[in-house]
Scaffold this active site. Structure first.
Site, PDB file in Angstrom:
ATOM      1  CD  GLN A  62       4.284  18.913 -50.270  1.00 37.86           C
ATOM      2  OE1 GLN A  62       3.743  18.444 -51.265  1.00 37.86           O
ATOM      3  NE2 GLN A  62       5.489  18.557 -49.866  1.00 37.86           N
TER       4      GLN A  62
ATOM      5  CB  THR B  29       7.037  11.613 -53.404  1.00 32.07           C
ATOM      6  OG1 THR B  29       6.318  12.818 -53.653  1.00 32.07           O
ATOM      7  CG2 THR B  29       6.547  11.025 -52.103  1.00 32.07           C
TER       8      THR B  29
END
Length: 602
Positions: free
Chosen positions: A454, A417
């Protein structure tokens, strides 16, 4: 478009396409006794940066430069975030990009009260054809994690571009097209592979399985490109040009969406369900932020489907009952009682997170809102469970004094991230955390960018003995996240104090909470707070950053019953805070020494 408009746009494009010669900023001396760089994660000491007008903090110097150029010509915080994200797609592909999703908090300084803060949700969604058996074997058992990650099965409909487009319509100052110029130039002319990207490529096991990714990230002999190698990405440059000219629609409703569908559905061993229709149907959302008072401040974070805002507010609510100010680090060394209290509060917050928090469009929170989980009386009762000995593993509480029949989530949530903090010259600010989930996402590359994995942020198990899992897979649902973009304000004046956030998977909550306690309770500046060793518990072992804590601290915690785990904790914290230096009010920026982040401002 008239000639004046064309001339102005051309000027903006020319300014943005150029490279900055360097930040107009000043560095300050770090706190005495701060530990020297060490450890395998590439820790490199940073002292922080100051500026008077505006500031941008990102995970890569090229991205920071792109945001700086936008702010320098009068762009808004949202404008700068768009330019930053496009460059990160190119230079930090392992962490975020247009094939992924993001959460963003925006502070509108001119607005009043609750209307001044908005939470933009660009989280990916599950395909319409998905079921709660998506990550289960034919025998109904949860499949091994990487069997789910690598391939098309894990890919959700990307959300970051729709989110940025929505925010730009409301808060953009510069033309949308101009914001893509820095990334397009770097993609066409080339950029040097960063040391971090080169390091991660060396240890990556799955990326070569995708022929397109292998041809881009590796040489003809299969060796990863070394740091400094100039890499070009004409395919991404074309995609960015299309988006610059046509908005997000060319990505969501044209050939790019069809290319994504083909890549996902035609994977040879692990095909997925995502369709072009799923991508076309994607909608970014504006939600109410999670705001709670902590001593003399108001702390605002993301609501579900992120768990970050709730968990951090719960931790702070419990720690508010403790004398944290007396437990400040000495000479850069953490106090054992501070780590104990912080870790125990984390256990309790993570227990509630695992049981209750998911996409509230599908699964309501207890009481149909965040208030029961953040109720002061409830948090005081939870804090009373903290004794001088570690509880080991906490159980979820009952905020409504009734037992909600829900199972515990089992998603591991891995840490690839990136975080962006920006304050513009008008005093508006963003805190944006952006991700493709695992390092290099699903390891599927299409049209010059990587696709997310995801969907593996959902629980692989759909239920347990306590009932259905809130974060189970459901059609069109958004997987729960721990991303925690955070804005802090003075309680009385409402003035912005801090914008911060971090990558790090489910550990994000502890990373960000550490910075909040260190700045608000211990009086550190944001760089000093970021530099502190990472610590905390995710309702398992008490995790301490390997190589950066003393043996004495470990022994003190063990004496309190902690099961201590020393481990690398590669946060990527970024932050911008308001400070006074020699009587002058300024912005002070910090970037994590564990990554390549930097800060620029005027």
């Amino acid at each position: 478009m008239n000639k004046t408009r064309i001339s102005s746009l051309a000027l903006v494009l020319a300014l943005l396409a150029g490279c900055a010669t360097g930040p107009v900023s000043r560095q300050v001396v770090p706190m005495p006794g701060m530990q020297a760089p060490e450890g395998a994660s590439g820790y490199a000491e940073k002292a922080g940066w100051t500026a008077r007008k505006f500031m941008v903090a990102t995970a890569n110097p090229l991205a920071t430069d792109a945001g700086y150029q936008v702010l320098r010509v009068g762009g808004s915080a949202v404008d700068a975030a768009i330019a930053v994200q496009m460059v990160l797609t190119l230079v930090e592909p392992q962490s975020s990009g247009i094939g992924g999703g993001a959460f963003m908090l925006y502070f509108d300084r001119a607005a009043q009260g609750d209307k001044s803060i908005k939470a933009f949700d660009g989280r990916e969604t599950a395909p319409a054809a998905a079921t709660d058996k998506l990550f289960q074997t034919p025998q109904g058992k949860a499949m091994p994690f990487y069997d789910g990650v690598v391939g098309g099965r894990s890919v959700g409909a990307p959300g970051v571009l729709r989110m940025l487009e929505l925010a730009h319509r409301q808060y953009g100052k510069l033309p949308w097209a101009s914001l893509f110029a820095p990334a397009i130039r770097l993609a066409e002319e080339g950029f040097p592979v960063s040391p971090r990207l080169a390091t991660l490529l060396k240890s990556e096991q799955h990326l070569k399985k995708d022929a397109v990714a292998a041809a881009y990230f590796y040489d003809k002999d299969g060796n990863p490109w070394p740091a400094g190698h100039v890499l070009k990405n004409p395919a991404l440059a074309k995609v960015l040009r299309d988006i610059a000219l046509g908005g997000a629609d060319p990505f969501y409703k044209g050939p790019i969406a069809r290319d994504i569908e083909a890549k996902v559905r035609n994977h040879p061993t692990n095909p997925g369900l995502l369709s072009a229709a799923d991508i076309a149907a994607y909608q970014a959302k504006v939600r109410e932020p999670v705001c709670a008072d902590y001593r003399t401040w108001t702390v605002c974070g993301m609501p579900p489907p992120s768990s970050g805002g709730i968990a951090i507010a719960q931790m702070l609510g419990m720690l508010e009952t403790k004398d944290m100010r007396s437990l400040a680090p000495k000479d850069g060394q953490l106090d054992a009682q501070a780590v104990h209290l912080f870790s125990e509060a984390g256990r309790l917050a993570y227990a509630d997170r695992a049981r209750y928090v998911a996409d509230t469009d599908f699964v309501p929170l207890p009481g149909n809102g965040v208030k029961p989980l953040l109720d002061k009386k409830y948090l005081v009762e939870r804090a009373a469970l903290i004794t001088d000995q570690s509880m080991g593993q906490a159980q979820a509480g009952m905020p409504l004094a009734i037992d909600v029949a829900r199972g515990a989530d089992t998603s591991p949530e891995l840490p690839s991230t990136s975080h962006i903090s920006i304050v513009d010259a008008r005093g508006n600010a963003i805190s944006m955390t952006t991700t493709i989930e695992d390092a290099f996402g699903s390891r599927q590359m299409v049209d010059g960018f990587l696709l997310n994995n995801q969907l593996t942020d959902f629980s692989f198990d759909a239920k347990d003995a306590h009932g259905p899992v809130a974060n189970r897979v459901q059609p069109n649902k958004r997987p729960r996240s721990s991303m925690a973009p955070t804005l802090v304000f003075e309680k009385g004046s409402g003035e912005l104090v801090l914008s911060t956030g971090s990558p790090g998977g489910s550990a994000i909550i502890n990373y960000v909470a550490k910075v909040l306690v260190a700045t608000m309770d211990w009086g550190l500046n944001v760089q000093q707070a970021i530099n502190l060793p990472n610590f905390g518990s995710r309702n398992g072992p008490t995790e301490l950053e390997q190589g950066r804590v003393s043996p004495k601290l470990v022994e003190q915690l063990k004496a309190k019953g902690h099961n201590v785990r020393l481990m690398e904790q590669t946060s990527g914290l970024q932050g911008i805070m308001r400070v006074r230096i020699h009587g002058d009010e300024m912005w002070f920026g910090g970037a994590d020494p564990r990554r390549e982040g930097s800060v620029m401002g005027d």
